[in-house]
Design an enzyme around this catalytic site. Structure first.
Site, PDB file in Angstrom:
ATOM      1  N   GLY A  31       0.805  -1.222   0.000  1.00 14.45           N
ATOM      2  CA  GLY A  31       0.000   0.000   0.000  1.00 14.45           C
ATOM      3  C   GLY A  31       0.833   1.265   0.000  1.00 14.45           C
ATOM      4  O   GLY A  31       2.019   1.241  -0.336  1.00 14.45           O
ATOM      5  N   LEU A  33       0.387   3.587  -2.146  1.00 20.67           N
ATOM      6  CA  LEU A  33       0.740   3.350  -3.551  1.00 20.67           C
ATOM      7  C   LEU A  33       1.213   4.612  -4.256  1.00 20.67           C
ATOM      8  O   LEU A  33       0.772   5.713  -3.950  1.00 20.67           O
ATOM      9  CB  LEU A  33      -0.470   2.759  -4.279  1.00 20.67           C
ATOM     10  CG  LEU A  33      -0.974   1.435  -3.698  1.00 20.67           C
ATOM     11  CD1 LEU A  33      -2.188   0.945  -4.484  1.00 20.67           C
ATOM     12  CD2 LEU A  33       0.106   0.369  -3.670  1.00 20.67           C
ATOM     13  N   HIS A  34       2.133   4.403  -5.205  1.00 23.81           N
ATOM     14  CA  HIS A  34       2.673   5.492  -6.018  1.00 23.81           C
ATOM     15  C   HIS A  34       2.836   4.983  -7.444  1.00 23.81           C
ATOM     16  O   HIS A  34       2.483   3.823  -7.739  1.00 23.81           O
ATOM     17  CB  HIS A  34       3.995   5.982  -5.422  1.00 23.81           C
ATOM     18  CG  HIS A  34       4.974   4.883  -5.145  1.00 23.81           C
ATOM     19  ND1 HIS A  34       5.518   4.106  -6.140  1.00 23.81           N
ATOM     20  CD2 HIS A  34       5.473   4.394  -3.975  1.00 23.81           C
ATOM     21  CE1 HIS A  34       6.339   3.220  -5.613  1.00 23.81           C
ATOM     22  NE2 HIS A  34       6.320   3.359  -4.288  1.00 23.81           N
ATOM     23  N   GLY A  36       5.259   3.870  -9.057  1.00 24.24           N
ATOM     24  CA  GLY A  36       6.016   2.622  -9.196  1.00 24.24           C
ATOM     25  C   GLY A  36       5.073   1.430  -9.139  1.00 24.24           C
ATOM     26  O   GLY A  36       5.102   0.537  -9.994  1.00 24.24           O
ATOM     27  N   HIS A  37       4.211   1.426  -8.124  1.00 25.41           N
ATOM     28  CA  HIS A  37       3.226   0.347  -8.009  1.00 25.41           C
ATOM     29  C   HIS A  37       2.287   0.344  -9.221  1.00 25.41           C
ATOM     30  O   HIS A  37       1.945  -0.705  -9.764  1.00 25.41           O
ATOM     31  CB  HIS A  37       2.361   0.539  -6.760  1.00 25.41           C
ATOM     32  CG  HIS A  37       3.110   0.522  -5.468  1.00 25.41           C
ATOM     33  ND1 HIS A  37       3.261   1.634  -4.678  1.00 25.41           N
ATOM     34  CD2 HIS A  37       3.729  -0.485  -4.801  1.00 25.41           C
ATOM     35  CE1 HIS A  37       3.933   1.320  -3.589  1.00 25.41           C
ATOM     36  NE2 HIS A  37       4.245   0.039  -3.634  1.00 25.41           N
ATOM     37  N   GLN A  61       7.671  -9.468   7.825  1.00 24.34           N
ATOM     38  CA  GLN A  61       8.870  -9.106   7.054  1.00 24.34           C
ATOM     39  C   GLN A  61       9.576  -7.874   7.608  1.00 24.34           C
ATOM     40  O   GLN A  61      10.574  -7.436   7.047  1.00 24.34           O
ATOM     41  CB  GLN A  61       8.544  -8.936   5.574  1.00 24.34           C
ATOM     42  CG  GLN A  61       7.784  -7.675   5.228  1.00 24.34           C
ATOM     43  CD  GLN A  61       7.372  -7.661   3.772  1.00 24.34           C
ATOM     44  OE1 GLN A  61       6.521  -8.435   3.356  1.00 24.34           O
ATOM     45  NE2 GLN A  61       7.987  -6.807   2.980  1.00 24.34           N
ATOM     46  N   GLY A 146       8.781  -5.250  -8.671  1.00 24.51           N
ATOM     47  CA  GLY A 146       9.628  -4.170  -9.153  1.00 24.51           C
ATOM     48  C   GLY A 146      11.108  -4.506  -9.035  1.00 24.51           C
ATOM     49  O   GLY A 146      11.541  -5.152  -8.073  1.00 24.51           O
ATOM     50  N   LYS A 148      13.151  -2.377  -8.334  1.00 26.35           N
ATOM     51  CA  LYS A 148      13.589  -1.531  -7.216  1.00 26.35           C
ATOM     52  C   LYS A 148      14.064  -2.413  -6.055  1.00 26.35           C
ATOM     53  O   LYS A 148      15.063  -2.145  -5.411  1.00 26.35           O
ATOM     54  CB  LYS A 148      12.420  -0.647  -6.792  1.00 26.35           C
ATOM     55  CG  LYS A 148      12.458  -0.166  -5.375  1.00 26.35           C
ATOM     56  CD  LYS A 148      12.909   1.242  -5.306  1.00 26.35           C
ATOM     57  CE  LYS A 148      12.904   1.834  -3.924  1.00 26.35           C
ATOM     58  NZ  LYS A 148      12.399   1.037  -2.853  1.00 26.35           N
ATOM     59  N   ASP A 149      13.291  -3.487  -5.778  1.00 29.35           N
ATOM     60  CA  ASP A 149      13.670  -4.456  -4.739  1.00 29.35           C
ATOM     61  C   ASP A 149      14.287  -5.648  -5.459  1.00 29.35           C
ATOM     62  O   ASP A 149      13.690  -6.722  -5.550  1.00 29.35           O
ATOM     63  CB  ASP A 149      12.433  -4.855  -3.934  1.00 29.35           C
ATOM     64  CG  ASP A 149      11.787  -3.650  -3.278  1.00 29.35           C
ATOM     65  OD1 ASP A 149      12.230  -3.267  -2.200  1.00 29.35           O
ATOM     66  OD2 ASP A 149      10.855  -3.069  -3.871  1.00 29.35           O
TER      67      ASP A 149
HETATM   68  P1  AMP Z   1       6.032  -2.440  -1.651  1.00 30.66           P
HETATM   69  O1  AMP Z   1       4.642  -1.901  -1.512  1.00 30.66           O
HETATM   70  O2  AMP Z   1       7.093  -1.466  -1.312  1.00 30.66           O
HETATM   71  O3  AMP Z   1       6.197  -3.795  -1.015  1.00 30.66           O
HETATM   72  O4  AMP Z   1       6.228  -2.677  -3.212  1.00 30.66           O
HETATM   73  C1  AMP Z   1       5.348  -3.482  -3.941  1.00 30.66           C
HETATM   74  C2  AMP Z   1       5.952  -3.768  -5.289  1.00 30.66           C
HETATM   75  O5  AMP Z   1       6.154  -2.538  -5.985  1.00 30.66           O
HETATM   76  C3  AMP Z   1       7.316  -4.447  -5.177  1.00 30.66           C
HETATM   77  O6  AMP Z   1       7.413  -5.440  -6.177  1.00 30.66           O
HETATM   78  C4  AMP Z   1       8.265  -3.312  -5.424  1.00 30.66           C
HETATM   79  O7  AMP Z   1       9.500  -3.721  -5.968  1.00 30.66           O
HETATM   80  C5  AMP Z   1       7.485  -2.473  -6.428  1.00 30.66           C
HETATM   81  N1  AMP Z   1       7.978  -1.107  -6.429  1.00 30.66           N
HETATM   82  C6  AMP Z   1       8.113  -0.275  -5.358  1.00 30.66           C
HETATM   83  N2  AMP Z   1       8.658   0.896  -5.724  1.00 30.66           N
HETATM   84  C7  AMP Z   1       8.891   0.813  -7.057  1.00 30.66           C
HETATM   85  C8  AMP Z   1       9.458   1.700  -8.033  1.00 30.66           C
HETATM   86  N3  AMP Z   1       9.894   2.915  -7.704  1.00 30.66           N
HETATM   87  N4  AMP Z   1       9.530   1.271  -9.311  1.00 30.66           N
HETATM   88  C9  AMP Z   1       9.108   0.034  -9.654  1.00 30.66           C
HETATM   89  N5  AMP Z   1       8.563  -0.843  -8.786  1.00 30.66           N
HETATM   90  C10 AMP Z   1       8.452  -0.464  -7.518  1.00 30.66           C
END
Ligand code: AMP
Length: 278
Positions: A31, A33-34, A36-37, A61, A146, A148-149
């Protein structure tokens, strides 16, 4: 778009979809969300007949209780943002997810002995537990993560093999602010000054790809020196690795694909980013 909060409702909703043979794309998130998501969700929308996103801040985690408590939670806004791309949002409570206690123990071997593994003990087991459960409950055809991770993406590919499930893991490029700062839910916690200084992370990584040396010690030294020049930023690690095995390399020529992964504190906010050398 349908909001689902229990595993039973989720199974009911997806049972009907699977029985008519429709493809399912899953985007797991925590959540806040931006873009990237949303880029993951757009790709899932293009490639699947039905899209599911999960929104769940997964306690198992987090190795740091304060990070868990401070993690931004913006469900109402998130639901508006995903509306154009997502058919089903699964946003369960922790009680629902952990009705069965979290006893799974995953072994990701050497993949978890580097970078985020030692820096965040237990983190990848927690990721394995939640993603493994989502995969079993949803059984998607494709799941989107992503770059990113980056280490997480490689570990999830390994998880699918361990679970012996037929799920295609799709890695998606990093989405950045105009300043170069990689979008992250944790960026919300940065002050204006921290945010500006954090933009140096990507600038330095990019500059490091232009150095005329394949010697990774020299490249790492450059990145460490440059990060240290920026007050407010504190380097936790910078590793240059084989992008498939995640094992450190001494020379870029040792690997077919090489990646540099960084973890930096900006004030008390922990940021990660990465860059490809080849
Ligand atoms: P999170 O909510 O941070 O667990 O991220 C959820 C998914 O979004 C994960 O697969 C992240 O790698 C991906 N994600 C987060 N930030 C970015 C970004 N800036 N660009 C691309 N994918 C992203």
């Amino acid at each position: 778009m349908v909001l689902i909060q229990t595993v039973e409702e989720l199974r009911d909703a997806l049972f009907r979809i699977k029985s008519v043979g429709k493809s399912i794309g899953l985007v797991p998130t925590m959540g806040a969300l931006h873009e990237g998501h949303l880029s993951l969700m757009r790709q899932a929308r293009k490639e699947n007949q039905v899209t599911v996103c999960s929104i769940f801040v997964n306690p198992t985690q987090f190795n740091n209780q304060e990070d868990l408590e401070k993690y931004p939670r913006t469900l109402d806004k998130d639901l508006e943002l995903v509306e154009p791309y997502i058919d089903f949002v699964f946003a369960p409570t922790a009680e629902e997810v952990y009705r069965e206690p979290a006893t799974e123990k995953y072994d990701f071997g050497a993949l978890e002995q580097v970078m985020e593994g030692p820096a965040r003990p237990g983190h990848f087991n927690g990721v394995g537990i939640i993603v493994g459960r989502l995969f079993k409950w949803i059984e998607p055809d494709k799941a989107y993560f992503g770059e990113k991770d980056y280490q997480q993406l490689i570990i999830i590919k390994n998880l699918v093999k361990q679970l012996n499930m037929d799920i295609q893991i799709v890695g998606c490029p990093i989405v950045r602010e105009a300043s170069g700062l990689a979008l992250s839910s944790r960026n919300q916690r940065l002050s204006e000054e921290e945010r500006q200084k954090a933009a140096n992370i990507y600038r330095i990584l990019k500059e490091s790809t232009l150095l005329a040396t394949p010697n990774t010690e020299e490249i790492k030294h450059f990145v460490e020196m440059e990060i240290n020049k920026i007050d407010i930023l504190r380097l936790e690690y910078y590793e240059i690795s084989d992008a498939e095995t995640l094992q450190p390399i001494r020379n870029l020529n040792e690997a077919k694909m090489a990646i540099g992964c960084i973890a930096v504190y900006a004030g008390d906010v922990r940021l990660i980013d990465n860059i490809r050398y080849k």
